[in-house]
Design a protein around this motif. Structure first.
Motif: not given
Length: 544
Positions: A1-7, A63-66, A71-74, A150-154
């Protein structure tokens, strides 16, 4: 799993803040999966070109569980737009805590999310339980497309069935093993529920022998549907607004929790803990096991976000006690108060009444006497909650209070100078439209603000973003409808009244009232009357 930076996460979210981009990224993420015609219609409507690089960035974030899509929809759809259809998105702490409660109850093979949104509940469950499969109900096809992406990506799409439609229309096939019903049922007020569905709800409850009301919000409908879909041994864990604990139309759920739904635990979340985004309301996590023969229900207050992760350790109340209790916030606050006969309803000692309605405070509440009205027509009155809040538990003089103009019905009996002063005031009042409106038009004459009611012994604030504040009214001040008055039904010694006020100011919490959007708590007279207090003997002795 690759963790993205906050930026990088912020950059991904910024890139999605355009509905065509959001939808088109979701369409690419589903990678050719069969879509419902509802989803195809949405994806065609918003179709635009998006880069493979952006799609892969979003996939990595998921995949990083975000939940970058949710969030964008909201952010694209305002809270007001989402609230009208009951769309709220739950913080991860609540999701984790609710699953932790369910997992402690044993294994389950199916996860049903009745108001799935972008899948924060059902997808977490499928990732943690590789042998389980999920059923997600979602009425909005656009949001359902985001859920499918989301389900497909996971990598769990093959274990997920998406029902695009009303949860109340869902049918489930029998399974070998336990089903977990978990999620955040949509909050839609009864005003926006069709008569047909209100009839469905009322009839279903009556058939079960429970109290029914057509004033219930949509989230209560979901409990009834869950009871119909479930089998003995299944589990449920829903997070909703907490008003059902006390209001009349919540009686149906209270009945189900003690008979049929198998209530196991109730965790009331303080309005300061943000579980519904910008909607600052008291939340409630309700846990149940249909068909359970357990005789007790666990109750606990949640005051901090981190407490959502451990839904346990509350006190217990017998279901027979709970069934007899009209207001379950009492059970939440203090187990001993419920079970100890030394505590009674405040209404047994006091009548609780609203303050007088003037019809237009800007006219009838006088800051000064610029018209020279007779002093006997100016009644010292509590006209602002601050009058009570800053009183330190006692209002012992009226000098700092404003006064309400209480003119007699018959002005012809006034002396000439008095009549001229009153006439000048009434002309000004008319210019301020104080003779208009429902209150003025339904009292005779329109200027008669009746302040003749005796002053209450105790006053209490009616509404605010804090627990109510009580004060002994030794000054004999009158009240308008910013406060309620407590009038003794039985004589109490002065020291007992003072001790009671001190006890109320220490022990009554915000959870005792109804918390609305923005954190505003409202206490109706009936809710004040149901507050549990030490009985008259304990008050007289000062032992409690």
């Amino acid at each position: 799993m690759t963790t993205q930076s906050p930026a990088a996460g912020v950059a991904v979210l910024d890139a999605l803040l355009h509905m065509p981009t959001l939808v088109s990224v979701a369409k690419k993420l589903v990678n050719g999966a069969v879509l419902s015609w509802h989803e195809r219609e949405v994806s065609d409507e918003y179709a635009t070109v998006v880069s493979d690089e952006l799609v892969e960035f979003v996939r990595a974030a998921i995949v990083d569980a975000t939940d970058p899509l949710g969030a964008a929809y909201c952010l694209i759809r305002s809270s007001e737009q989402r609230r009208s259809v009951g769309q709220t998105f739950t913080p991860v702490e609540a999701v984790l805590g609710m699953f932790s409660w369910a997992e402690a109850m044993g294994e389950f093979v199916r996860i049903v999310d009745p108001g799935a949104g972008t899948g924060r509940y059902v997808l977490h469950g499928l990732r943690q339980h590789s042998r389980a499969f999920g059923v997600a109900a979602e009425t909005d096809p656009l949001v359902a497309l985001l859920l499918r992406a989301n389900a497909t990506a996971l990598g769990v799409a093959d274990r997920l069935e998406i029902h695009i439609g009303d949860y109340r229309t869902l049918q489930l096939e029998p399974v070998e093993g336990r089903t977990l019903f978990i999620g955040n049922p949509p909050y839609v007020r009864h005003h926006d529920i069709s008569p047909a569905w209100k009839d469905w709800y009322s009839t279903g409850l009556k058939n079960l022998g429970h109290a029914s009301s057509k004033l219930a919000g949509l989230h209560l409908h979901f409990f009834l549907k869950t009871l119909a879909l479930s089998r003995p041994g299944d589990l449920g864990c829903f997070i909703t607004a907490a008003e059902w604990l006390d209001v009349n139309y919540g009686q149906s759920l209270r009945d189900m929790m003690t008979n049929g739904l198998g209530g196991r635990a109730v965790f009331v979340v303080s309005p300061e803990v943000p579980v519904f985004g910008d909607a600052m309301v008291s939340a409630c996590i309700t846990c149940f096991e249909p068909g359970s023969a357990d005789t007790d229900i666990e109750f606990k207050n949640i005051d901090r976000v981190e407490q959502l992760l451990e839904l346990q350790g509350g006190h217990r109340a017998n279901k027979i006690t709970a069934k007899a209790e009209r207001k379950w916030s009492v059970l939440v606050r203090n187990q001993e108060i419920v079970r100890n006969e030394a505590f009674i309803d405040l209404g047994e000692l006091f009548k609780v009444s609203r303050g007088q309605v003037t019809g237009k405070n800007s006219v009838w509440v006088a800051k000064d006497n610029r018209f020279g009205l007779p002093e006997e027509f100016l009644v010292p009155t509590i006209t602002d909650a601050a009058d009570i809040i800053h009183a330190g538990g006692r209002i012992d003089n009226v000098e700092g209070l404003r006064r309400v103009v209480a003119l007699p019905a018959n002005l012809e009996q006034l002396e000439h100078d008095q009549f001229l002063a009153v006439q000048e005031f009434l002309e000004w009042a008319k210019s301020e439209h104080a003779n208009k409106g429902w209150i003025a038009e339904h009292r005779k004459p329109w200027w008669r603000v009746d302040m003749s009611k005796p002053a209450p012994q105790i006053v209490v604030t009616y509404m605010g973003r804090r627990p109510p504040v009580f004060a002994v009214n030794t000054a004999g001040a009158s009240i308008i409808n910013v406060a309620h008055g407590l009038y003794p039904k039985v004589p109490l010694p002065e020291n007992s009244v003072e001790q009671l006020v001190a006890w109320l100011n220490t022990n009554v919490s915000q959870n005792s009232g109804r918390v609305y959007a923005g954190g505003l708590t409202k206490f109706e007279p009936s809710e004040v009357a149901r507050l549990r207090i030490p009985n008259a003997e304990l008050l007289a002795e000062g032992v409690f």
